[in-house]
Design an enzyme around this catalytic site. Structure first.
Site, PDB file in Angstrom:
ATOM      1  N   HIS A  35       4.024   5.975   1.303  1.00 56.42           N
ATOM      2  CA  HIS A  35       4.287   4.562   1.036  1.00 56.42           C
ATOM      3  C   HIS A  35       3.004   3.864   0.602  1.00 56.42           C
ATOM      4  O   HIS A  35       1.944   4.052   1.217  1.00 56.42           O
ATOM      5  CB  HIS A  35       4.835   3.882   2.298  1.00 56.42           C
ATOM      6  N   SER A  36       3.084   3.112  -0.487  1.00 54.94           N
ATOM      7  CA  SER A  36       1.972   2.281  -0.942  1.00 54.94           C
ATOM      8  C   SER A  36       0.704   3.115  -1.146  1.00 54.94           C
ATOM      9  O   SER A  36       0.714   4.101  -1.885  1.00 54.94           O
ATOM     10  CB  SER A  36       1.753   1.154   0.068  1.00 54.94           C
TER      11      SER A  36
END
Length: 615
Positions: free
Chosen positions: A327-328
């Site tokens: 994520h991210s």
């Protein structure tokens, strides 16, 4: 059936049955609130059986799919794959109802005392029985199913019940009022490691990576059970294990001393905001630093290798594939790590991004030189990037195009999943082939099998708007022709000018944003990957890479308002999780119930080849 005489001379046909014992563990939500959660039926039976067989002080029982061990002697539940405080464990049979309506189990010694008195009341038929607890509180048996607990400030003789705060606690015997799961399958089809982004909190609920992944795993299991029901019943589909990988906590540990150094230079004003920046936003700058980039990369690589070693020790029969999810910033870390793996099958060394684009410098995490990337002890089936800024970082490094020959040496599939309002997410396909910027990303279907209602409504509005526009144009033309026919001066009607004026008039009536991805990308079956004529090269075996979620009705009302929440939505997004599960199982040759004939499933099982389809 035994007849029991009670205090009032009445008889009852209720027969005494020994209480059923079930195991629970305690979750501490904050300093003032805890919650007791039942183990699955499978785990509780395993604990009960182990307690009957062994009293050894070091005896451990694996639970929760093997993610925890329970020490029977210490009554503790200990996490295996991550660092965390152990949970208290209790063998439960009697409960009281707390103010928050949750049932709390009594201490095992107290429960044994209550059961003895309960059995005695049944034997003698004498109820209205008072049991004094060690803390001075009282429990009263009014009958087999009416039992109350009086606190210190209450008395059993003066219970009026006029106020809720004065009411005694409700006491329950047994576990009939609990919803207890059956338990997870021992057979694991696939393993997924999830890596978080900046900060120690994964979302706006301030959950840790372990807590977020726990919900992610629970949702994935529910979706697999719902969409692969027939395959599950036939034993073809079992479960996907999802494990967290945390790098932030180790980076900010006392060993590296980063936080202490930051405290020396941090201003004292607006402390909460500065503390938030130090704990979260600075992770981006740390990854831009050669020293800390090396630290982060080493932490992630070493953790992955350690976790797979522990996992295989605890699951020696595991033959499934392994995928990564990031994520991210976590997706960028994985991208850099996977870009520098050695393809043992082809005997080739990995090339940095700069080398693949004829740049004479050695590529590092963010363009910094001489980053030593650890080699993973396993190959990757799929890499899922969620809300990812990969392409932005690649562009900032001075690389305008990766080219169709670019690939991750040890990873077959790459999927860039993003919410349309996520301010941190960027498309990836244009880096492979710039013309892909003109092609909309693939719209991920709703987990219930249809487009969201408001997207269908938008498409309907567009069709109605087009028909309405045509009618207005025709009416305007007819009116102008009628006017000109009354004059001696013949005029040539400007068709383009009329349509332009009509468009301007309708612009305020219809939302022109309906001409977006939802009208350009039709919802198709699972096997149709919406291929284009443009070539995407080797990155994802020439398949599409960019996949976009559908915004919800509330999000569609104001995209700026939901920009922040959209960046952290992936951990509990059914659409995201189901998409990942489908890609995982499709690579094993297994499709959802609606797309695979039942006789095919039976043939696979009868021929003994079903295991090969899920390896």
């Amino acid at each position: 059936m035994d007849e029991i005489n009670n205090d009032n001379g009445l008889t009852t046909d209720v027969k005494y049955r020994p209480v059923y014992y079930h195991w629970f563990y305690e979750i501490v939500e904050d300093l003032a609130k805890t919650q007791w959660t039942p183990f699955s039926m499978k785990d509780s039976m395993a604990l009960e059986e182990a307690m009957a067989k062994s009293r050894a002080s070091n005896f451990l029982v694996p639970t929760d799919g093997g993610r925890y061990d329970v020490s029977l002697s210490e009554r503790k539940r200990i996490p295996i794959y991550w660092n965390g405080l152990p949970n208290a464990v209790r063998r439960c049979s009697w409960f009281y109802k707390a103010l928050d309506s949750h049932f709390v189990p009594y201490e095992e010694s107290t429960a044994e005392k209550l059961e003895e008195q309960y059995c005695e009341a049944f034997r003698t038929g004498k109820w209205q029985k008072k049991i004094l607890l060690e803390n001075g509180e009282t429990i009263v048996f009014h009958g087999p199913s009416v039992i109350v607990h009086f606190l210190h400030s209450q008395t059993a003789d003066s219970w009026t019940g006029t106020q809720a705060t004065n009411r005694p606690r409700v006491v329950k015997r047994g576990i009939d009022h609990f919803n207890i799961e059956d338990g997870e399958s021992d057979q694991i089809d696939h393993l997924v490691f999830m890596i978080h982004g900046i900060g120690k909190a994964c979302d706006l609920k301030f959950r840790t990576i372990e807590e977020a992944v726990n919900e992610f795993r629970n949702i994935s299991n529910q979706l697999v059970q719902a969409h692969y029901r027939n395959s599950c019943d036939l034993g073809i589909v079992n479960r996907v294990e999802v494990l967290p990988v945390s790098w932030h906590v180790e980076l900010h540990s006392e060993e590296f001393g980063i936080d202490e150094k930051l405290k020396l230079i941090t201003l004292q004003s607006i402390p909460k905001l500065r503390g938030f920046a130090n704990e979260t936003l600075l992770d981006i700058l740390f990854y831009s630093s050669p020293k800390f980039c090396q630290t982060i990369i080493s932490i992630v690589g070493n953790q992955l290798n350690n976790l797979i070693h522990v996992f295989k020790e605890r699951n020696p029969n595991f033959k499934g594939g392994i995928s990564l999810g990031g994520h991210s910033l976590g997706s960028l870390i994985l991208f850099d790590l996977l870009s520098h793996q050695t393809d043992d099958c082809n005997g080739t060394e990995p090339q940095s991004l700069e080398q693949q684009n004829s740049v004479n410098t050695i590529g590092g995490g963010t363009g910094q030189p001489f980053i030593n990337y650890p080699q993973l002890a396993f190959k990757i089936k799929n890499f899922f990037a969620l809300g990812s800024p990969i392409s932005m970082f690649v562009t900032v490094r001075g690389i305008s195009e990766l080219g169709q020959n670019y690939r991750l040496p040890t990873c077959e599939g790459f999927f860039n999943i993003f919410h349309p309002y996520d301010p941190v997410a960027y498309r990836f396909e244009p880096l492979i082939y710039p013309e892909m910027s003109k092609v909309n990303p693939v719209l991920i279907p709703h987990h219930k099998g249809r487009k969201r209602m408001h997207l269908e409504l938008k498409e309907t509005m567009h069709r109605v708007g087009t028909d309405l526009k045509q009618r207005i144009v025709c009416t305007f033309q007819n009116t102008m022709q009628a006017v000109y026919s009354l004059t001696t001066n013949k005029q040539i009607i400007d068709q383009a000018a009329i349509e332009d004026e009509v468009n301007k008039a309708l612009e305020n009536q219809l939302n022109q944003s309906i001409i977006d991805r939802s009208e350009c990308v039709s919802e198709t079956s699972e096997t149709d990957q919406r291929e284009t004529e443009l070539q995407l090269g080797q990155m994802n075996k020439s398949r599409r890479i960019d996949y976009m979620l559908q915004e919800s009705v509330l999000e569609y009302c104001n995209e700026y308002l939901f920009a922040l929440t959209s960046h952290v939505c992936y951990w509990e997004s059914e659409d995201t999780i189901l998409f990942m599960m489908k890609e995982i199982y499709s690579s094993m040759g297994v499709s959802t119930d609606s797309q695979i004939p039942q006789h095919t499933l039976k043939i696979e099982r009868l021929t003994g080849d079903q295991n090969s389809s899920i390896k």
